[in-house]
Design an enzyme around this catalytic site. Structure first.
Site, PDB file in Angstrom:
ATOM      1  N   GLU A 129      38.717  39.926  29.237  1.00 54.89           N
ATOM      2  CA  GLU A 129      38.100  40.270  30.528  1.00 54.89           C
ATOM      3  C   GLU A 129      36.676  39.724  30.618  1.00 54.89           C
ATOM      4  OE1 GLU A 129      39.836  42.527  28.678  1.00 54.89           O
ATOM      5  OE2 GLU A 129      41.550  42.455  30.025  1.00 54.89           O
ATOM      6  N   ASN A 184      46.047  39.330  27.108  1.00 56.52           N
ATOM      7  CA  ASN A 184      46.253  38.995  28.514  1.00 56.52           C
ATOM      8  C   ASN A 184      45.417  37.780  28.921  1.00 56.52           C
ATOM      9  OD1 ASN A 184      44.143  41.304  28.201  1.00 56.52           O
ATOM     10  ND2 ASN A 184      43.531  40.229  30.050  1.00 56.52           N
ATOM     11  N   ASP A 222      47.024  42.371  32.956  1.00 57.66           N
ATOM     12  CA  ASP A 222      46.469  42.869  31.696  1.00 57.66           C
ATOM     13  C   ASP A 222      47.579  43.325  30.752  1.00 57.66           C
ATOM     14  OD1 ASP A 222      44.573  43.482  29.773  1.00 57.66           O
ATOM     15  OD2 ASP A 222      44.036  45.413  30.643  1.00 57.66           O
TER      16      ASP A 222
END
Ligand code: CA
Length: 718
Positions: free
Chosen positions: A208, A284, A329
């Site tokens: 992220e 992810n 995710d």
């Protein structure tokens, strides 16, 4: 003092005596030459050392099954606390301890290490790598650490700020330390290293945070880099690091490398010595949204995959991608178990895997062939997996194509996260913690990569928990957790134990016919492995997310668990994570044995504070601007929609809402020692003011709702 012959002699005697003591100390029955004297032979045959727990999953196959049966379904009712050890941090505790020849080694939040006498809990040494608190902003999911590896008298620690440190297992003093990351990028380490054939293996997190995932191998003696395997391709105008990445690059579009791309290796690994394969789960995509990351689609190899590598070189032998074109995710970093089971009437060498995406996979580990994939809970992003192609059959809402938020299940929390599973060869079942929690995904109108916030690539305001009391109640009550026994041979659930919260602990099963799990509501339980009947429970006073272990010292069996609520769930999801009765989040290591005589001090109750915000006077436009800023920069730690999940401060109660200390904190960095950095690089004073206006608005809204409901606000601050 003048040294006389007599007192010199006395000192020598004392030294001899202390040396003798340390010899006859912990684990003397195994006659260890020195602490953590773990080598290849011991790790390969870890299963035969029932009393030890020498690698994070107990054996290379990571079954987390203990052959110990002295504590069993007949006598577990007499299991009682043997000792406890209080930690100096109240953040999330996710570590599985190692127990080697009577010494327990584990990590705590902030990447600290503790070594204890495993029979008494007496401290042997502690080590603090002094992670800079400001690095915490780079961690998506709390300042946690999941444990250590041991090899040849050393234990190995990965720190939140990306160092791999070898500690002398006898003294806790660093032997070597190497930086595994480029600190210009926002990598974090939270996973436990493993050691295979003298190489320490470690990955990192940060998908992220605009990073490119990889796993590295370091020489255990020197800390020198042996190899590195990137999980996704970098800039294709530069040479590819290996042929696997050249192939992978054909499955990406756009300029993903400028956004990082993700695929981080932040937790799971398992090793199979027979095939000499290291299995690694990849994370992810970064950002989550594939339309931003790889605008013309593509599978985006090797995101959300299991890759099989040669542990000597890092060469890829096979891969299986569980979630092609990942955009939710849906990491595949969840615990991987190596097992030999009968499947479809034939003995098979398999991997067992329950990643976030909700499917339970049985994979032939010799070649990566998919044998079966069945949903282990309710999902709506796919209807199944096509066994011809091995690809999920996606539903229409899965890729959130429309202008409205799509309610996709599971959400980013997954249907099962990092909490370790356990495979019990006696029952043939896999035990793991399942949660049901969907999410509202919507593509943003604009995407901007920030350096001080997570970069999800979704509309973070559209994802917010709706504040209509009835809708909110319905959503919160739909978020559930349970412990599940799953039969991988038939791909069906055998039993389940409902939990009061969604976020619960990792699992241990034992030859005593028991399954042990700690719960989010602060209980440590033993259940009958065959049918889930609850046989024993102990109130541990804090939420549990870590996994238990079993071991022996001097022939006596212990079961130990690290307690302390945390991880992503009580941070980002906010109100959904709140528990009805908050407790002081005291982190502790607890060890139990039959007839244990220790007890815990009384639980510390939290007195709910009173909401007393200044009046909400800002314009709706300012509040809306502040909402976007809050959801982008603040919600990841202080909770969705400005409600804290109970670990970090709930800003609705902050006294800084009423004075300029708000700006000193948000822009001036006055609380950086707690990990609250200055956001001045990306937020103006107007931005900070707007974020405050949103928090004040939400505090007044909560106050009004609690008054109309006729009670005190159901949200509390720690
Ligand atoms: Ca992630």
């Amino acid at each position: 003092m003048r040294m006389t012959k007599q007192n010199t002699f006395g000192i020598i005697l004392a030294l001899l005596a202390s040396a003798a003591c340390s010899r006859s100390g912990p684990g003397a029955e195994n006659q260890p030459a020195r602490p953590a004297a773990v080598d290849a032979a011991r790790l390969l045959h870890a299963d035969s050392e029932a009393g030890n727990w020498m690698t994070t999953g107990r054996t290379y196959g990571e079954q987390r099954f203990s052959p110990l049966a002295d504590v069993n379904a007949q006598n577990v009712g007499q299991l009682a606390l043997a000792w406890s050890y209080d930690l100096d941090t109240r953040r999330g505790q996710e570590a599985t301890p190692l127990v080697i020849d009577g010494v327990m080694y584990f990590t705590t939040a902030w990447s600290k290490v503790v070594a204890l006498d495993a029979a008494t809990g007496a401290r042997v040494w502690t080590y603090d790598p002094k992670v800079p608190p400001e690095w915490a902003v780079n961690a998506c999911c709390d300042v946690v650490n999941r444990g250590l590896a041991a090899w040849n008298g050393k234990v190995f620690l990965g720190t939140l700020d990306g160092r791999l440190i070898a500690l002398d297992a006898a003294s806790g003093k660093p032997v070597w330390s190497t930086l595994t990351i480029d600190p210009a990028f926002r990598y974090t380490i939270t996973g436990a290293p493993r050691v295979v054939k003298g190489k320490v293996l470690i990955g990192n997190g940060g998908a992220e945070m605009s990073v490119r995932g990889y796993i590295s191998a370091y020489d255990a003696e020197t800390g020198k880099l042996a190899w590195r395997f990137y999980t996704i391709p970098g800039d294709p105008s530069k040479p590819f690091e290996n042929p696997a990445l050249e192939k992978a690059a054909k499955t990406w579009t756009g300029e993903w490398w400028k956004l990082g791309g993700g695929g981080t290796v932040w937790d799971s690994m398992a090793y199979d010595a027979d095939l000499d394969l290291l299995y690694v789960g990849t994370g992810n995509g970064g950002p989550w949204n594939e339309r931003i990351r790889s605008p013309r689609g593509g599978d985006n190899l090797y995101l959300a995959s299991i890759v099989a590598l040669r542990p000597d070189t890092g060469e890829m032998v096979w891969y299986y991608q569980e979630t092609p074109g990942e955009m939710w995710d849906y990491t595949s970093t969840q615990h991987i178990i190596v097992a030999d089971i009968t499947f479809d009437g034939k003995p098979r060498k398999v991997l067992l895997h329950a990643p976030k995406n909700g499917f339970f996979y049985v994979i032939d580990r010799t070649n990566g062939e998919l044998l079966s994939a069945k949903p282990y809970t309710f999902i709506n992003w796919a209807t199944g997996v096509d066994m011809k192609t091995g690809r999920p059959v996606e539903t229409g809402i899965a890729r959130y194509p429309g202008p409205k938020p799509a309610p996709v299940v599971p959400g980013p929390l997954g249907a099962h996260s990092w909490q370790p599973m356990s495979f019990d060869p006696q029952t043939g079942f896999v035990y793991f913690s399942v949660h049901d929690a969907g999410f509202l995904y919507k593509s943003p109108e604009h995407f901007q990569k920030n350096a001080l916030s997570p970069n999800y690539g979704i509309d973070v305001v559209a994802a917010e928990l709706p504040q209509d009391p009835n809708i909110k109640k319905a959503i919160i009550s739909s978020v559930k957790g349970r412990l599940v026994a799953w039969d991988p041979a038939t791909q069906t659930q055998v039993w389940e134990a409902p939990r009061t919260t969604a976020w619960n602990g990792g699992v241990l099963s034992t030859a005593g016919g028991l399954v042990f799990e700690g719960t989010g509501d602060g209980n440590f339980e033993a259940l009958r492995a065959a049918n889930g009947e609850k046989l024993w429970s102990y109130f541990v006073q804090a939420g549990v997310v870590a996994a238990p272990v079993a071991y022996t010292v001097k022939g006596e069996q212990y079961v130990a668990i690290l307690v302390g609520w945390g991880g992503v769930f009580p941070l980002a999801p906010g109100e959904i994570a709140l528990r009805p009765k908050p407790l002081a989040n005291i982190g502790r290591m607890l060890a139990f044995k039959i007839g244990g005589k220790a007890s815990l001090p009384p639980p510390v109750e939290i007195t709910p504070p009173v909401l007393n915000p200044p009046p909400a006077t800002a314009s709706p436009a300012a509040v809306a601007k502040g909402e976007r800023i809050f959801q982008t920069y603040c919600a990841g730690c202080h909770g969705d929609a400005a409600v804290s999940g109970g670990i970090l401060p709930d800003l609705r109660y902050s006294s800084s809402l009423s004075d300029d200390s708000w700006f000193n904190i948000v822009l001036g960095g006055s609380l950086v020692g707690n990990g609250m950095i200055s956001f001045a690089k990306e937020l103006s004073r107007d931005d900070a003011e707007a974020a405050r206006a949103f928090v004040i608005y939400r505090a007044n809204q909560s106050l009004a709702q609690s008054k109309s409901a006729g009670g005190s606000p159901g949200t509390k601050k720690h």
